[in-house]
Design a protein around this motif. Structure first.
Motif, PDB file in Angstrom:
ATOM      1  N   THR A  85       0.858  -1.186   0.000  1.00 46.71           N
ATOM      2  CA  THR A  85       0.000   0.000   0.000  1.00 46.71           C
ATOM      3  C   THR A  85       0.897   1.240   0.000  1.00 46.71           C
ATOM      4  O   THR A  85       2.116   1.148   0.121  1.00 46.71           O
ATOM      5  CB  THR A  85      -0.931   0.048   1.227  1.00 46.71           C
ATOM      6  N   GLY A  86       0.284   2.405  -0.105  1.00 41.95           N
ATOM      7  CA  GLY A  86       1.060   3.638  -0.112  1.00 41.95           C
ATOM      8  C   GLY A  86       0.310   4.773   0.535  1.00 41.95           C
ATOM      9  O   GLY A  86      -0.928   4.769   0.604  1.00 41.95           O
ATOM     10  N   LEU A  87       1.056   5.760   1.041  1.00 40.99           N
ATOM     11  CA  LEU A  87       0.468   6.971   1.590  1.00 40.99           C
ATOM     12  C   LEU A  87       0.305   7.985   0.467  1.00 40.99           C
ATOM     13  O   LEU A  87       1.150   8.078  -0.438  1.00 40.99           O
ATOM     14  CB  LEU A  87       1.359   7.535   2.694  1.00 40.99           C
ATOM     15  N   ALA A  88      -0.786   8.726   0.526  1.00 39.66           N
ATOM     16  CA  ALA A  88      -1.133   9.625  -0.575  1.00 39.66           C
ATOM     17  C   ALA A  88      -0.096  10.723  -0.776  1.00 39.66           C
ATOM     18  O   ALA A  88       0.192  11.124  -1.901  1.00 39.66           O
ATOM     19  CB  ALA A  88      -2.506  10.235  -0.334  1.00 39.66           C
ATOM     20  N   ASP A 206      13.590   2.589   7.290  1.00 38.62           N
ATOM     21  CA  ASP A 206      12.697   2.208   6.183  1.00 38.62           C
ATOM     22  C   ASP A 206      12.658   0.687   5.967  1.00 38.62           C
ATOM     23  O   ASP A 206      12.278   0.218   4.901  1.00 38.62           O
ATOM     24  CB  ASP A 206      13.100   2.908   4.892  1.00 38.62           C
ATOM     25  N   HIS A 207      13.062  -0.093   7.005  1.00 35.92           N
ATOM     26  CA  HIS A 207      13.127  -1.551   6.848  1.00 35.92           C
ATOM     27  C   HIS A 207      11.789  -2.143   6.404  1.00 35.92           C
ATOM     28  O   HIS A 207      11.719  -2.877   5.415  1.00 35.92           O
ATOM     29  CB  HIS A 207      13.563  -2.200   8.158  1.00 35.92           C
ATOM     30  N   PHE A 208      10.708  -1.834   7.142  1.00 34.74           N
ATOM     31  CA  PHE A 208       9.408  -2.409   6.799  1.00 34.74           C
ATOM     32  C   PHE A 208       8.812  -1.749   5.564  1.00 34.74           C
ATOM     33  O   PHE A 208       8.049  -2.382   4.829  1.00 34.74           O
ATOM     34  CB  PHE A 208       8.448  -2.299   7.984  1.00 34.74           C
ATOM     35  N   GLY A 209       9.140  -0.493   5.331  1.00 36.21           N
ATOM     36  CA  GLY A 209       8.702   0.142   4.099  1.00 36.21           C
ATOM     37  C   GLY A 209       9.230  -0.591   2.878  1.00 36.21           C
ATOM     38  O   GLY A 209       8.519  -0.792   1.892  1.00 36.21           O
ATOM     39  N   ARG A 210      10.494  -1.025   2.963  1.00 33.11           N
ATOM     40  CA  ARG A 210      11.099  -1.745   1.837  1.00 33.11           C
ATOM     41  C   ARG A 210      10.627  -3.194   1.779  1.00 33.11           C
ATOM     42  O   ARG A 210      10.212  -3.688   0.733  1.00 33.11           O
ATOM     43  CB  ARG A 210      12.628  -1.699   1.949  1.00 33.11           C
ATOM     44  N   SER A 211      10.698  -3.892   2.933  1.00 32.18           N
ATOM     45  CA  SER A 211      10.400  -5.326   2.915  1.00 32.18           C
ATOM     46  C   SER A 211       8.928  -5.609   2.654  1.00 32.18           C
ATOM     47  O   SER A 211       8.583  -6.624   2.034  1.00 32.18           O
ATOM     48  CB  SER A 211      10.830  -5.972   4.235  1.00 32.18           C
ATOM     49  N   MET A 212       8.036  -4.726   3.092  1.00 30.54           N
ATOM     50  CA  MET A 212       6.599  -4.945   2.924  1.00 30.54           C
ATOM     51  C   MET A 212       6.004  -4.069   1.823  1.00 30.54           C
ATOM     52  O   MET A 212       4.791  -4.039   1.644  1.00 30.54           O
ATOM     53  CB  MET A 212       5.868  -4.685   4.251  1.00 30.54           C
ATOM     54  N   ASN A 213       6.859  -3.324   1.121  1.00 33.04           N
ATOM     55  CA  ASN A 213       6.414  -2.472   0.011  1.00 33.04           C
ATOM     56  C   ASN A 213       5.313  -1.502   0.459  1.00 33.04           C
ATOM     57  O   ASN A 213       4.226  -1.444  -0.113  1.00 33.04           O
ATOM     58  CB  ASN A 213       5.927  -3.309  -1.168  1.00 33.04           C
ATOM     59  N   ILE A 214       5.626  -0.736   1.496  1.00 35.19           N
ATOM     60  CA  ILE A 214       4.736   0.326   1.970  1.00 35.19           C
ATOM     61  C   ILE A 214       5.400   1.643   1.587  1.00 35.19           C
ATOM     62  O   ILE A 214       6.497   1.956   2.065  1.00 35.19           O
ATOM     63  CB  ILE A 214       4.519   0.243   3.491  1.00 35.19           C
ATOM     64  N   ARG A 215       4.752   2.407   0.737  1.00 32.34           N
ATOM     65  CA  ARG A 215       5.383   3.580   0.150  1.00 32.34           C
ATOM     66  C   ARG A 215       4.880   4.872   0.783  1.00 32.34           C
ATOM     67  O   ARG A 215       3.734   4.968   1.209  1.00 32.34           O
ATOM     68  CB  ARG A 215       5.108   3.636  -1.364  1.00 32.34           C
ATOM     69  N   CYS A 216       5.768   5.838   0.846  1.00 29.56           N
ATOM     70  CA  CYS A 216       5.408   7.211   1.222  1.00 29.56           C
ATOM     71  C   CYS A 216       5.777   8.061   0.014  1.00 29.56           C
ATOM     72  O   CYS A 216       6.944   8.406  -0.166  1.00 29.56           O
ATOM     73  CB  CYS A 216       6.166   7.636   2.474  1.00 29.56           C
TER      74      CYS A 216
END
Length: 263
Positions: A85-88, A206-216
């Motif tokens: 998912t991603g943040l707007a 940004d570990h979980f942002g990268r590993s779980m594909n969570i974008r800002c």
């Protein structure tokens, strides 16, 4: 914070994505079941009826292969739900909290009420840009300090590293220490070393942002979490104040009665 309910079981595939499976495989309790084979099931039933129940599940391979484990943390389930998912916008953030039972096998470290196989955690998770996450991590640390004061507990907040790393332990410890990514609440209690860790604040970068594909926006989201061990907080309260709550400080009793909200 938005209140979530997280599951007590999590797929191995999700723990692999988070990195927990690689770092802490020795903590995990696997979920399995008997094979869908009536002959095997009848044999086990007969052995139980024959009074050898203790040996039924230990002799040979009985269980089916499993792809799930009892959840060792609350935050892994939250990151799993937010994956891909991603943040707007870069100014947006996600703030989630949940309370759940967690399960870890820690071998000989498991000891009475000090370190349980099943325990209860309240976690708060924040994802967003680096500045937002840094501000929330500082607020979480202030909340730990306030909790020490409001619960009239003798303890301290200190920099720490995760006590059990299975792979690349030296590198991970040095990384956490160098960037001061973990703060821990240690409370005096009836324990072998005289203290127990009852809460912590962790900056994941940004570990979980990268590993779980969570974008800002176009970058991996940065995250932090605070975890409060409810069983250990209770254990420290009883260790320090006694088991008769009627003899506790009136301000402490009022704070607990209010649901942990300061006047």
């Amino acid at each position: 914070f938005e209140e979530w309910v997280t599951p007590a079981v999590i797929p191995l595939s999700e723990l692999r994505r988070t990195g927990y499976l690689k770092s802490f495989p020795h903590h995990l309790g696997f979920v399995s079941h008997l094979p869908e084979d009536m002959q095997v099931i009848r044999d086990i039933q007969q052995r139980v009826d024959g009074g050898v129940a203790e040996d039924v599940f230990t002799g040979g391979r009985v269980f089916e292969a499993t792809h799930e484990v009892m959840s060792p943390t609350v935050c892994c389930s939250i990151f799993s739900a937010l994956s891909d998912t991603g943040l707007a916008s870069s100014s947006d953030s996600v703030k989630v909290t949940a309370r759940q039972s967690c399960f870890r096998h820690e071998g000989r470290s498991t000891s009475g009420l000090q370190r349980l196989r099943e325990f209860h955690m309240r976690e708060l998770v924040v994802l967003g840009n680096a500045g937002t996450v840094r501000n929330y991590s500082q607020w979480m640390q202030q909340e730990m300090c306030s909790l020490l004061e409001n619960l009239r507990l003798d303890g301290r907040i200190e920099s720490a590293t995760d006590p059990f790393f299975f792979n690349n332990s030296v590198e991970k410890r040095l990384f956490q220490t160098s960037f001061d990514l973990k703060k821990e609440m240690r409370l005096h209690a009836d324990a072998p070393d005289g203290t127990i860790a009852a809460a912590s604040v962790n900056i994941h970068q940004d570990h979980f942002g990268r590993s779980m594909n969570i974008r800002c926006e176009s970058e991996p989201a940065v995250s932090c979490c605070a975890g409060f061990g409810i069983d250990r907080l209770c254990y420290a309260l009883y260790s320090q104040h006694g088991t008769d709550m009627q003899h506790w400080d009136s301000g402490l009793r009022a704070f607990i009665k209010s649901g942990g909200v300061s006047p």
